[in-house]
Design an enzyme around this catalytic site. Structure first.
Site, PDB file in Angstrom:
ATOM      1  N   CYS A 281      -6.052   3.300 -19.695  1.00  0.00           N
ATOM      2  CA  CYS A 281      -6.984   3.884 -18.713  1.00  0.00           C
ATOM      3  C   CYS A 281      -7.885   4.951 -19.356  1.00  0.00           C
ATOM      4  O   CYS A 281      -7.615   5.445 -20.448  1.00  0.00           O
ATOM      5  CB  CYS A 281      -6.229   4.437 -17.502  1.00  0.00           C
TER       6      CYS A 281
ATOM      7  N   ASP B 295       0.870  -1.176   0.000  1.00  0.00           N
ATOM      8  CA  ASP B 295       0.000   0.000   0.000  1.00  0.00           C
ATOM      9  C   ASP B 295       0.902   1.219   0.000  1.00  0.00           C
ATOM     10  O   ASP B 295       2.006   1.183   0.560  1.00  0.00           O
ATOM     11  CB  ASP B 295      -0.887   0.047   1.249  1.00  0.00           C
TER      12      ASP B 295
ATOM     13  N   HIS C 247      -5.151   7.666 -13.717  1.00  0.00           N
ATOM     14  CA  HIS C 247      -4.001   7.204 -14.485  1.00  0.00           C
ATOM     15  C   HIS C 247      -2.926   6.570 -13.596  1.00  0.00           C
ATOM     16  O   HIS C 247      -2.427   5.472 -13.894  1.00  0.00           O
ATOM     17  CB  HIS C 247      -3.368   8.335 -15.314  1.00  0.00           C
TER      18      HIS C 247
ATOM     19  N   CYS D 236      -6.069   8.231 -20.296  1.00  0.00           N
ATOM     20  CA  CYS D 236      -5.164   8.161 -21.449  1.00  0.00           C
ATOM     21  C   CYS D 236      -5.890   7.891 -22.760  1.00  0.00           C
ATOM     22  O   CYS D 236      -5.417   8.304 -23.819  1.00  0.00           O
ATOM     23  CB  CYS D 236      -4.099   7.097 -21.215  1.00  0.00           C
TER      24      CYS D 236
ATOM     25  N   CYS E 212      -1.054   3.228 -22.173  1.00  0.00           N
ATOM     26  CA  CYS E 212      -1.946   3.009 -21.032  1.00  0.00           C
ATOM     27  C   CYS E 212      -3.404   2.946 -21.496  1.00  0.00           C
ATOM     28  O   CYS E 212      -3.873   3.834 -22.209  1.00  0.00           O
ATOM     29  CB  CYS E 212      -1.772   4.134 -20.010  1.00  0.00           C
TER      30      CYS E 212
HETATM   31 ZN   LIG Z   1      -3.450   6.129 -18.170  1.00  0.00          ZN
END
Ligand SMILES: [Zn+2]
Length: 392
Positions: A323, A283, A352, A326, A321
């Site tokens: 995500c 974490d 991101h 992105c 990426c």
């Molecule tokens: Zn991303």
């Protein structure tokens, strides 16, 4: 949807189940089974200290690949208060999260946040950082609070020794932490789970950077037989080589059939080096905190998106990426959002950075399964180090 699926439809287990699936050197792939679902390891746990991961909502946490959230006993006990969360039916229901939750005991926060604390054999007296009110945490009370929170994984109360600390301090502190761990285990066994699903208890290895103290801590905790073992008190200012050395030292003493959680670590590179040293769970606030400060991790190094160089850069943050940030927006737009002080900037940056951490975990698992972890790690770190910025 997930608000109504908190109560499992199968019998609670007595112990956390960890299935080790593959190893490559010391690096491991496994599955932690909880009554709220599976956790694939190596696993990263976003930090939701106060029942919320900053700047990202629960459905986005699911979308980026979160399998387990971290909450904090110290913060939740002070606000909104254990009784509120108990009345809600536990932390999962209170925050609308049906997957696993791990709660830290609050030991670290007491030693880092509260301005007055008095550590005695029985427990620790501290002043709230919110309103100055005085409170006492004992091993027993911390277990009771976490039973009421209903976290899937409960952490023992420990004293996190500062860095640097001399060996005498480390020995005394570790002795107390071990006696507290034993009391936590007893309290955990006496105090029943509240909500129909099982909870697991992890011990925390302490001992600063003193090898002998660390080893004694690990050996003693293993003899107490916890469901999993955390390594605490690292990433507190010691040189990174010492952190790796202590991690490897502990790993050698921890049982292979239990999960190992390296607390508060770290950068993408730290995670990969620690996976290589046999760690399973991590974490850290870095991906979320750095994101909110416009520092973005990419496969080709870290960037500060406020930099003027991105003013008319209409490429994605990280072209590889997948995500939401992105695939839908450009660096120029994200820079504009930060410059304009828009909340969306923090949200997209958080999505991101977390996505990048989860990509790292997925790739690490695949590389271990295919027995090419070291080679993959070296290539990945070489990429991550490009344009490397120093983060405090
Ligand atoms: Zn991303």
């Amino acid at each position: 949807m997930f608000l109504h699926s908190c109560v499992p439809d199968f019998e609670p287990r007595n112990q956390l189940n960890f299935r080790l699936q593959a190893t490559d050197g010391k690096a491991r792939v496994g599955i932690v089974e909880t009554d709220h679902g599976l956790l694939e390891t190596p696993a990263f746990m976003p930090v939701g200290t106060q029942g919320s991961v900053k700047a990202i909502e629960q459905r986005e946490l699911l979308a980026v690949g979160t399998q387990i959230l971290l909450g904090n006993t110290y913060h939740l006990y002070l606000r909104p208060g254990t009784e509120v969360i108990e009345a809600a039916g536990g932390l999962h229901k209170f925050i609308g999260w049906s997957k696993p939750i791990l709660t830290d005991s609050g030991g670290y926060q007491i030693f880092s946040l509260s301005d007055l604390r008095d550590v005695e054999e029985d427990g620790v007296t501290f002043r709230s950082h919110l309103d100055g009110s005085t409170h006492v945490f004992t091993p027993e009370s911390v277990i009771l609070i976490q039973r009421k929170l209903g976290s899937d994984i409960i952490m023992v109360l420990d004293e996190c020794a500062p860095f640097p600390c001399d060996v005498g301090y480390a020995v005394r502190s570790n002795g107390l932490t071990l006696r507290w761990a034993e009391r936590c285990k007893e309290a955990f066994e006496k105090e029943p789970a509240r909500y129909g699903y099982s909870q697991a208890l992890f011990g925390i290895v302490q001992g600063g950077v003193h090898a002998g103290v660390r080893q004694q801590s690990a050996r003693t905790l293993v003899s107490m037989d916890f469901d999993g073992y955390a390594i605490g008190g690292l990433a507190v200012g010691e040189p990174v080589d010492q952190m790796y050395e202590m991690t490897a030292l502990c790993e050698a003493l921890l049982p292979a059939d239990k999960p190992r959680y390296l607390m508060g670590v770290g950068t993408p590179e730290n995670l990969l080096e620690s996976i290589e040293r046999g760690m399973d769970m991590f974490d850290c606030v870095l991906p979320t905190r750095n994101g909110r400060n416009a520092n973005l991790f990419t496969r080709c190094g870290s960037i500060n998106i406020r930099n003027a160089a991105y003013k008319t850069d209409f490429s994605p943050i990280d072209p590889e990426c997948p995500c939401y940030a992105c695939t839908n927006f450009t660096r120029a737009y994200l820079r504009h959002l930060f410059q304009a002080g828009e909340i969306l900037a923090l949200q997209l940056a958080t999505i991101h950075n977390l996505s990048l951490y989860f990509w790292l975990m997925r790739e690490a698992r695949a590389a271990i399964l295919e027995k090419r972890f070291r080679e993959w790690k070296q290539q990945t770190i070489a990429g991550l180090r490009r344009n490397q910025m120093v983060f405090s």
